[in-house]
Every structure is written in C-alpha cells, then in structure tokens.
Design a protein around this motif. Sequence first.
Motif, mmCIF file in Angstrom:
data_model
loop_
_atom_site.group_PDB
_atom_site.id
_atom_site.type_symbol
_atom_site.label_atom_id
_atom_site.label_comp_id
_atom_site.label_asym_id
_atom_site.label_seq_id
_atom_site.Cartn_x
_atom_site.Cartn_y
_atom_site.Cartn_z
ATOM 1 N N TYR A 79 0.822 -1.213 0.000
ATOM 2 C CA TYR A 79 0.000 0.000 0.000
ATOM 3 C C TYR A 79 0.855 1.262 0.000
ATOM 4 O O TYR A 79 0.393 2.321 -0.431
ATOM 5 N N GLY A 91 -7.411 3.982 -3.740
ATOM 6 C CA GLY A 91 -6.893 2.705 -3.273
ATOM 7 C C GLY A 91 -7.166 1.544 -4.210
ATOM 8 O O GLY A 91 -6.881 1.604 -5.409
ATOM 9 N N ALA A 92 -7.703 0.471 -3.653
ATOM 10 C CA ALA A 92 -7.927 -0.771 -4.402
ATOM 11 C C ALA A 92 -8.832 -0.550 -5.606
ATOM 12 O O ALA A 92 -8.669 -1.207 -6.642
ATOM 13 N N GLU A 230 -5.951 -0.589 4.509
ATOM 14 C CA GLU A 230 -6.080 0.089 3.214
ATOM 15 C C GLU A 230 -6.642 1.497 3.322
ATOM 16 O O GLU A 230 -6.632 2.257 2.352
ATOM 17 N N SER A 233 -4.623 4.647 2.041
ATOM 18 C CA SER A 233 -4.475 4.803 0.584
ATOM 19 C C SER A 233 -5.744 5.351 -0.055
ATOM 20 O O SER A 233 -5.689 5.943 -1.135
ATOM 21 N N PHE A 382 -8.076 -6.442 -1.088
ATOM 22 C CA PHE A 382 -6.648 -6.689 -0.872
ATOM 23 C C PHE A 382 -6.075 -7.503 -2.030
ATOM 24 O O PHE A 382 -5.051 -7.144 -2.623
ATOM 25 N N SER A 385 -6.154 -5.529 -5.392
ATOM 26 C CA SER A 385 -5.180 -4.432 -5.465
ATOM 27 C C SER A 385 -3.763 -4.974 -5.640
ATOM 28 O O SER A 385 -2.967 -4.433 -6.415
#
Length: 606
Positions: A79, A91-92, A230, A233, A382, A385
């Motif tokens: 991350y 993020g993801a 996360e 991010s 998770f 990503s």
Amino acid sequence: MTLKRFLVGRPLKSTQLGEQKLNKKKALAILSSDALSSVAYGPEQILLVLITVSVSAFWYSVPIGIGVLILLLALILSYRQIIFAYPYGGGAYMVSKQNLGVYPGLVAGGSLLVDYILTVAVSVSAGTDAITSAFPSLHEHKVIIAVVFVLLLTLLNLRGVTESASILAYPVYLFVLALFILIGVGVYNIFTGSVSPDLHAPIGTPVTGMTIFLLLRAFASGSSALTGVEAISNAIPNFKDPAPNNAAKTLLAMGTLLALLFSGIVYLAYYYGITPTVEQTVVSQIAAQTFGRNFMYFFIQGTTALILILAANTGYSAFPLLAVNLAKDKFIAKMFTVRGDRLGYSNGIIFLGLLSIVLIISFQGQTEQLIPLYAVGVFIPFTLSQTGMMVKWIREKPTGWIPKLIINTIGAIICFTVTIVFFLTKFTQVWPVFVFLPLIVYLFYRIKKHYEAVGEQLRLTTSEPTVPIEGNVIILPVSGITHVVEHSLNYAKSLSAEQIIAVYIPFEKEDEIRFEEKWQKWKPDVRLVTLNSPYRSIIQPLSKFIDTVHRKASEANYQVTVVIPQFIPKKGWHNFLHNQTSFMIRTYLLYRKDVIITTVPYHLKK
C-alpha cells in the motif's frame, strides 16, 4: 436551521478547504483507529478457532501470529507503493480499475463500500461489548448503546474532518499507551516469574486433531486484525501537502504500532492461558490477570471500548472519499461529490451512518457474526489491489520494478489464500458476499448506463430536431373564486397566451351550475370549462382534458402550459390542515411529455 448550526456548526467557505487537511499525528489517529483497534478482537478470533481442538492447541497462536505479521508487512509495503502510484486516493478501486479492468475495479469498490459500512457496525458493536464486559448489567441494552454511538459519530463527522480528528486523537493515543503499559507490565511479570508457566502448553506440544485446514482457518480469522490497513491509501486527499509523503509515513507508523500491539496481545494471551468467553473479551481477561479489577483494569477497558467505537471513524473518513471516486466515474449518484456546510462529503457520511445502524439492529450487535463478513469484504479488495499492482509493474517495468513485483506477488498469494479459506470455513457467515457483490456491480452498471443516456439526450450535438413554438395555450385549474385564482389568472394574462382556459371540476351538478354563474359575473372574458367527475377524481378528468387540448395545440405548434394556483400558509405545519391538490396535480403532470407546469404561489400573511 438554528438546531443544525448548533449541532453541525457554522458553514465554512470553500477557500478554507486547506485548513481541513490532516497532519500526520491527526491522520494516524483518525485513519489508523480501525487497524489498531482490531488487536482487541484479532487474537481472540485465533483462539476461538483453536479452542475447537483443545486448550493445549493455544500455542499455535504464536506461529499463526507471526504469519499474520508477515502478511501485515507485505500489505504495508504494497500500500505504500499504491500511495505513490495513485496519489489522488481511491486505493484498491483505482488500482483494480486501471490495471485489471472496470468490473474488477467495481468489485473492489463495491466490496470496500460495504466493508466501510461493516467497519462502523463491527467497531461500534465490539466497543459496546467491551463496555458490557466491564458493566454486565448493560448487556441487554447493547443494541441501543451501539446505535447512540453511531449517531454521535455521524454528527461529529458532519462537523468536519479536522474537528473530529482533534477530538478523536486523544482516545486513540490513550489506547496505544494503555496497551503498551499492559504489554510491558505483562511481559515484566512473565520474565520475573510472577506468572506460572503451567497456565499454558509449551510451544511444540503435540495436539491430537490439529490439521492444516484448521491452522489456515485460524490464520484467516486472525487476519481480521489487518482490516483497515487500506484506509490511508483511500484517504490521501485528506492529508496536508505533500500528501503522498505524509500518507506513506503515516502508513509505516500505523504498521509498526499494529505489529507491536498485535504480537504483544497474542503472546500474553498464550502465556496467561486465556480462554475466550462470551461474557469477557481476551483483552479484559489479560488486564484482569495483570492488574486485578482496579483503576488500571478499567482504564484499559475504557480506552479499548473507546477506540473500538472510534475505529468506526476510519469508515467515516474513507467511505465518502471512495464514494466520490465512484461518483466521478458515474457509478453511483452524483450527490456523493457534493461538499456540505463544513466542507465534508456530508451525503456519504449520513448514508454510511444510516446503513450501519440498519446492520447493527439486523444482527443485534453480535460482533462475532459480523467479523467474518467484514474480513472477507476486506480481503477481496486486498487480493485485487495486489494483483493489479503486479500487472502494473509487469506492463510498465519502471526502475527497480522486480522487488516491487515480488512484494505484491507475495501479498496477492497470501490474501487470495485467506479469502479462499474464509469462503471454505465460514461459508454460512460469508455467503451474502455472493449475493450483494453481483447486485452492487449490476447497480453500478445501471447507474452508469443512466448517466450515459442522460448525457446523450442532453447534448446539443444530437440530431434530434427541435419543434418551433408558435404560441401558448394556458390551462388554469380552479377550485373557487379567490385571491389565489385571481393572482394566477393575472400571471397567465401577462404571458400573452393565445388562449386561457379555466378548468373547474365539480363533484355535484348543483356546484357546476352555481360556479358557472359566479364565473360569468366575475371573469366573462376568460373561457371556463367544467368537467364532471362522478368518481370524485380531479386528476383523471383534468388529464383527459389536457390530452385533448394538447393534441389540437400540437397541430398548430402551440405549447400547452398548466398554471397551478397554490396558497402558501404562513406556518409550515399549517400545510397539514389543507388538502394537497395542487401538489398532486403538479407531481402527476411532471411526467407528461410536452406540457409545461408553472406554480403560482400566493403567500398568506397570517
């Protein structure tokens, strides 16, 4: 409005947005509270699996804890790379969308949206459990207590990011201090021989019935302590400049604290031979054995309860920003991009709070029922990503890309394994994922198609011909001869219409004759049409009449305008004392083609 100002605060100017950014200390408190708080229930989840074999299997919690720390390291490093690769947040969702495609991105985004709702529900429920562990008499009221905490957190976040961070920073750092004291004193007692070594089975003790499957299940359950990693991010726009650097440093600080606290609680729980119970949490039992039920015990329980509740604030920080990214891509409603009076994305905050309350009530605040669903909702993004970053490094091959690829590959494999184990071992608790994720992605798709259709129809470059308007025919529904009707009639005459038609709909024949006589004396120059309504409906005969007029008017390129008289009472509550005929007519006609609706208000003075 006065109540809103009292609860939320005065509006902030758009130019004050920079003042609402977070420094590293406040960001660590507000964005790491979810991850840090999970040490209060993560180790307990490991023990809940191991106890199904025997108490002697508790020594496995130590190697399992080491495995969780290895996964934490992979996630933190990964991350950190995401923060610099995607400095505008998302993020993801952003990683998956840009590297794996739109639909994997929507799966990640949908999972995270649901996960942040679960973050609030799980955190508040767990915090309530900590309170009821210390005060068992409150146990039967835990749902009400949890709902009240959600309402308070929603209100606090509506007041703004910096204000909520300023208030919430103290409990978070107090919790970290309390756990370090607990771990420090506990380890000191162990090394000085104050804790009997007979309380636990030595590491390496053979355990009958232990299988690889059970170990993986315990590892997956313990990995629930990594939920919230996360969040930083996703919330990079909340940081002060340079935002990516500050976010990366905050992420490393969070990872270090989480590793120390998690390993400390796992070790103490093992050495003390703690057995999880429904009535008392693992942290509560460790504190009771270390200090007894004195001031320090209640200090630890109090700070634990506070951070578990305030961990929900991670959801309040990350959910609105993720919703903004999805809304900008037109996958959810544009209302989520609107900033409120305090410059926060208030629609996202309110939406999150309401759905969290629904979850808490639906599950009756049972944390253990929510955690598996919560954890699997985190590990799907998770996995996506990590995989997305692998694709990015292979495709772009920047300088030093091989070590980065190795980090993401390790993270992707472990996260995928944890996800599969969750599905295999806790299917009865996580099966809703197979229902809500496809539904959410389909909803995203439909919303996107709607926005595309609207944009296509509104664009001036479309070839759809426009029909010139040669004149105007006005229809004026009337219910009596009053100042309201007179005011609307004067307005209609000011529009220079080709024709004004007043429409009266009586329910009795006597009313029709009486009204026509009055109208001829009052406005003989305005045409009156009376429409009988034997079934006492106003909408149906009026609609048929408008259809008839519209057909004839359209042949001459005339526009039909319906002017609706409406009086406005001085007090808002007075509306309940009057029928809402004008509102019903307006609502019905709004969905008709080529009919313009104009409401002419007449304000009452007393």
